[in-house]
Structures are given as C-alpha cells and as structure tokens.
Design a protein around this motif. Structure first.
Motif, PDB file in Angstrom:
ATOM      1  N   VAL A  95       0.876  -1.188   0.000  1.00  0.00           N
ATOM      2  CA  VAL A  95       0.000   0.000   0.000  1.00  0.00           C
ATOM      3  C   VAL A  95       0.903   1.225   0.000  1.00  0.00           C
ATOM      4  N   MET A  96       0.908   1.928  -1.131  1.00  0.00           N
ATOM      5  CA  MET A  96       1.808   3.069  -1.289  1.00  0.00           C
ATOM      6  C   MET A  96       1.055   4.351  -0.972  1.00  0.00           C
ATOM      7  N   VAL A  97       1.199   4.803   0.255  1.00  0.00           N
ATOM      8  CA  VAL A  97       0.461   5.977   0.713  1.00  0.00           C
ATOM      9  C   VAL A  97       1.353   7.223   0.719  1.00  0.00           C
ATOM     10  N   ALA A  98       2.655   7.014   0.628  1.00  0.00           N
ATOM     11  CA  ALA A  98       3.583   8.149   0.734  1.00  0.00           C
ATOM     12  C   ALA A  98       3.317   9.190  -0.350  1.00  0.00           C
ATOM     13  N   ALA A  99       3.502  10.436   0.027  1.00  0.00           N
ATOM     14  CA  ALA A  99       3.499  11.544  -0.931  1.00  0.00           C
ATOM     15  C   ALA A  99       4.947  11.716  -1.384  1.00  0.00           C
ATOM     16  N   VAL A 100       5.324  10.834  -2.297  1.00  0.00           N
ATOM     17  CA  VAL A 100       6.718  10.793  -2.753  1.00  0.00           C
ATOM     18  C   VAL A 100       7.007  12.043  -3.581  1.00  0.00           C
ATOM     19  N   ALA A 101       8.106  12.712  -3.298  1.00  0.00           N
ATOM     20  CA  ALA A 101       8.492  13.864  -4.128  1.00  0.00           C
ATOM     21  C   ALA A 101       8.717  13.373  -5.555  1.00  0.00           C
ATOM     22  N   ASP A 102       8.211  14.104  -6.508  1.00  0.00           N
ATOM     23  CA  ASP A 102       8.336  13.664  -7.895  1.00  0.00           C
ATOM     24  C   ASP A 102       9.725  13.932  -8.466  1.00  0.00           C
ATOM     25  N   TRP A 103      10.451  14.844  -7.834  1.00  0.00           N
ATOM     26  CA  TRP A 103      11.756  15.219  -8.366  1.00  0.00           C
ATOM     27  C   TRP A 103      12.783  15.391  -7.256  1.00  0.00           C
ATOM     28  N   ASN A 127      12.165  11.401  -9.913  1.00  0.00           N
ATOM     29  CA  ASN A 127      12.433  10.304  -8.977  1.00  0.00           C
ATOM     30  C   ASN A 127      11.861   8.989  -9.490  1.00  0.00           C
ATOM     31  N   PRO A 128      12.368   7.856  -8.992  1.00  0.00           N
ATOM     32  CA  PRO A 128      11.754   6.568  -9.348  1.00  0.00           C
ATOM     33  C   PRO A 128      10.309   6.540  -8.867  1.00  0.00           C
ATOM     34  N   ASP A 129       9.435   5.940  -9.648  1.00  0.00           N
ATOM     35  CA  ASP A 129       8.037   5.776  -9.245  1.00  0.00           C
ATOM     36  C   ASP A 129       7.931   4.441  -8.505  1.00  0.00           C
ATOM     37  N   ILE A 130       7.859   4.523  -7.193  1.00  0.00           N
ATOM     38  CA  ILE A 130       7.935   3.326  -6.349  1.00  0.00           C
ATOM     39  C   ILE A 130       6.710   2.439  -6.555  1.00  0.00           C
ATOM     40  N   LEU A 131       5.553   3.063  -6.685  1.00  0.00           N
ATOM     41  CA  LEU A 131       4.332   2.286  -6.927  1.00  0.00           C
ATOM     42  C   LEU A 131       4.410   1.565  -8.277  1.00  0.00           C
ATOM     43  N   ALA A 132       4.839   2.267  -9.312  1.00  0.00           N
ATOM     44  CA  ALA A 132       4.920   1.646 -10.639  1.00  0.00           C
ATOM     45  C   ALA A 132       5.962   0.525 -10.658  1.00  0.00           C
ATOM     46  N   ILE A 145      -1.657  -1.424  -4.068  1.00  0.00           N
ATOM     47  CA  ILE A 145      -2.643  -0.362  -3.869  1.00  0.00           C
ATOM     48  C   ILE A 145      -1.926   0.985  -3.810  1.00  0.00           C
ATOM     49  N   GLY A 146      -2.469   1.953  -4.548  1.00  0.00           N
ATOM     50  CA  GLY A 146      -1.886   3.290  -4.531  1.00  0.00           C
ATOM     51  C   GLY A 146      -2.885   4.327  -4.071  1.00  0.00           C
ATOM     52  N   PHE A 147      -2.395   5.491  -3.779  1.00  0.00           N
ATOM     53  CA  PHE A 147      -3.238   6.636  -3.459  1.00  0.00           C
ATOM     54  C   PHE A 147      -3.059   7.661  -4.574  1.00  0.00           C
ATOM     55  N   ALA A 148      -4.119   8.347  -4.928  1.00  0.00           N
ATOM     56  CA  ALA A 148      -4.002   9.404  -5.927  1.00  0.00           C
ATOM     57  C   ALA A 148      -4.474  10.707  -5.309  1.00  0.00           C
ATOM     58  N   ALA A 149      -3.556  11.616  -5.166  1.00  0.00           N
ATOM     59  CA  ALA A 149      -3.883  12.939  -4.640  1.00  0.00           C
ATOM     60  C   ALA A 149      -4.061  13.861  -5.838  1.00  0.00           C
ATOM     61  N   GLU A 150      -5.240  14.423  -5.952  1.00  0.00           N
ATOM     62  CA  GLU A 150      -5.525  15.226  -7.142  1.00  0.00           C
ATOM     63  C   GLU A 150      -6.209  16.529  -6.757  1.00  0.00           C
ATOM     64  N   VAL A 160      -6.304   6.559 -14.755  1.00  0.00           N
ATOM     65  CA  VAL A 160      -5.087   6.564 -15.582  1.00  0.00           C
ATOM     66  C   VAL A 160      -3.918   6.036 -14.755  1.00  0.00           C
ATOM     67  N   LYS A 161      -3.807   6.505 -13.508  1.00  0.00           N
ATOM     68  CA  LYS A 161      -2.703   6.063 -12.643  1.00  0.00           C
ATOM     69  C   LYS A 161      -2.803   4.573 -12.324  1.00  0.00           C
ATOM     70  N   LEU A 162      -4.015   4.099 -12.099  1.00  0.00           N
ATOM     71  CA  LEU A 162      -4.245   2.678 -11.817  1.00  0.00           C
ATOM     72  C   LEU A 162      -3.630   1.822 -12.920  1.00  0.00           C
ATOM     73  N   LYS A 164      -1.527   2.783 -15.481  1.00  0.00           N
ATOM     74  CA  LYS A 164      -0.125   3.078 -15.794  1.00  0.00           C
ATOM     75  C   LYS A 164       0.836   2.449 -14.789  1.00  0.00           C
ATOM     76  N   LYS A 165       0.425   2.432 -13.518  1.00  0.00           N
ATOM     77  CA  LYS A 165       1.329   1.982 -12.462  1.00  0.00           C
ATOM     78  C   LYS A 165       1.170   0.494 -12.144  1.00  0.00           C
ATOM     79  N   GLY A 166       0.282  -0.197 -12.838  1.00  0.00           N
ATOM     80  CA  GLY A 166       0.098  -1.620 -12.581  1.00  0.00           C
ATOM     81  C   GLY A 166      -0.504  -1.897 -11.216  1.00  0.00           C
TER      82      GLY A 166
END
Ligand code: CTP
Ligand code: CA
Length: 218
Positions: A95-103, A127-132, A145-150, A160-162, A164-166
């Motif tokens: 379960v990837m809940v972190a708000a990972v910095a994109d860069w 940055n690497p996409d940990i969920l993907a 499982i991922g979280f999408a903050a929009e 789309v994220k679901l 793309k990220k598998g």
C-alpha cells in the motif's frame, strides 16, 4: 472496534506500507518537500497489523509514533524509499500511501550562498516511481494499492494512474479540500471494475475499511 475483538484475518500475510513525505536535499540545510503528515499511511499500517499482518512501514520524515507491532524503516529521500521497498519485497500486500516527491536535485555538498550572480537555478530530476516499480515487479505483491492525490479531475486521473502503475486499486482523494495534516479524508475506491464513493471519514475509518477489503480479497 470489531477489528479489535474479531479474528485476525491477515495472519500469515506480509505487507509493505509507505507513508509520509520525502525530503529531497538541495544542500546540507535545505530540502524540497511537501505537506504530507503520514497520518493516513500510519493508520493503514496499524489497521493491517491489527488484522494480524506482518507490516513493514517505510516512513519518510514524519513526527508520528510507530503503530504497535509494526516494523518501521525510516527514510529521507524518494530514492532511499525505493531501495527500502525493494528490500522489503516479496510481500502479499503493498500500500503506497507516501506523498513521494516527484523530483530531486543534484544536492550541493556545501550550503548554497547568495551571490551577485543571482539566485541558484535548481534542475529537477525525476524520482523513481515506487508504486509503478512495485506494480510491475517480477515479484509483485498479490495486491498493489496506490493513493491518488488530485486537485483536478479526480476519478479520471486515478483511473489513468491505476493502469499506468500496474496497481490493483487506487484510493483517490481531492487534496484541494485541505486533507494534509488533518484527521479526516473523503476518498473514492477505484478499481478496473469501477468506482465507489467511500464518503467522508476519519483516516482511521478509511484504514479499517481498506484492511477489511484487503482481507476479503486475499
Ligand atoms: N508514487 C510513488 N513514487 C513516486 C510518485 C508517486 O510510489 N515517485 C505513488 C504514491 O505513493 C501514490 C501514487 O504513486 O500511491 C500516486 O501518486 P501521485 O503523486 O498522485 O501520482 P504521480 O504519478 O506522481 O502523478 P502526479 O503527481 O504528476 O499527479
Ligand atoms: Ca506525484
């Protein structure tokens, strides 16, 4: 409350949860970060452990106590988080809940100083996409499982994220509603099969509901 008295439906299962922000160093004293408190991820780690799962919580810089029975690995940057998640595989659940910095930026070894030449220019590196990476890994967990903050078209972006990220499931929330740091959230549960509005609830409520859903699916 039922979860405290009921059977441990995830005993024998392993889970990896990421939580919190990441901090990307600019120099020894400065970083790029975001407003994530880590509360939702910590609540999910707690709920999975409550159900008997063996939980590895990979946490960015947050000021939260470790939930009971949870193995916690503290990291700072997205790259550190990716390494810690890879090392925690294989697992049944991610379960990837972190708000990972994109860069991140190429960090300076010394504190940057003001100069007559003007302000420094930061070149951002993705940055690497940990969920993907997890969703497409050869040793992929059974449930990813991922979280999408929009702030825009919440459900369309989550779908789309679901794909793309598998991921198997995405929990989508609208971060323009002031979610960061609060105890409440309003989320949608998004799968390839469709979308459910889970309504408004505390982060603990959402965590328990997700843990129950995970137990039903495994
Ligand atoms: N995520 C991740 N690693 C990253 C970026 C995001 O693991 N480098 C995960 C988050 O933990 C979350 C999901 O991907 O579970 C969606 O994060 P989000 O920021 O909404 O998606 P991004 O793909 O980064 O897209 P963007 O920020 O451009 O909307
Ligand atoms: Ca992002």
């Amino acid at each position: 409350i039922a979860a405290h008295f009921g059977p441990k439906r995830l005993s024998g299962k392993t889970a990896i949860v990421t939580a919190g922000p990441t901090h990307e160093a600019i120099d020894p004293v400065r970083f790029l970060g975001n407003r994530s408190s880590g509360k939702q991820g910590f609540a999910i780690a707690a709920a999975l452990a409550e159900q008997g799962a063996s939980v590895t919580l990979v946490a960015g810089p947050v000021a939260l106590a470790t939930p009971e029975g949870v193995r916690r690995i503290d990291v700072t940057s997205a790259r550190d988080m990716a390494v810690a998640v890879a090392a925690a595989l294989p697992a049944d659940i991610a379960v990837m809940v972190a708000a990972v910095a994109d860069w991140h930026v190429e960090a300076a070894g010394q504190k940057l100083k003001k100069s007559a030449a003007g302000p420094p220019v930061l070149t951002l590196i993705e940055n690497p996409d940990i969920l993907a990476l997890t969703g497409h890994a050869p040793n992929r967990p059974r449930l990813v499982i991922g979280f999408a903050a929009e702030t825009g078209d919440l459900l369309a972006n989550a779908k789309v994220k679901l794909a793309k990220k598998g991921a198997d499931w995405m929990i989508a929330n609208n971060v323009s509603e002031g979610v960061f740091g609060t105890d409440a959230n309003h989320v949608y549960f998004v799968t390839a099969a469709g979308t459910e509005d889970w309504g408004a609830g505390s982060k603990a409520d959402i965590a328990e509901r997700l843990a129950t859903r995970i137990a039903n699916a495994l």
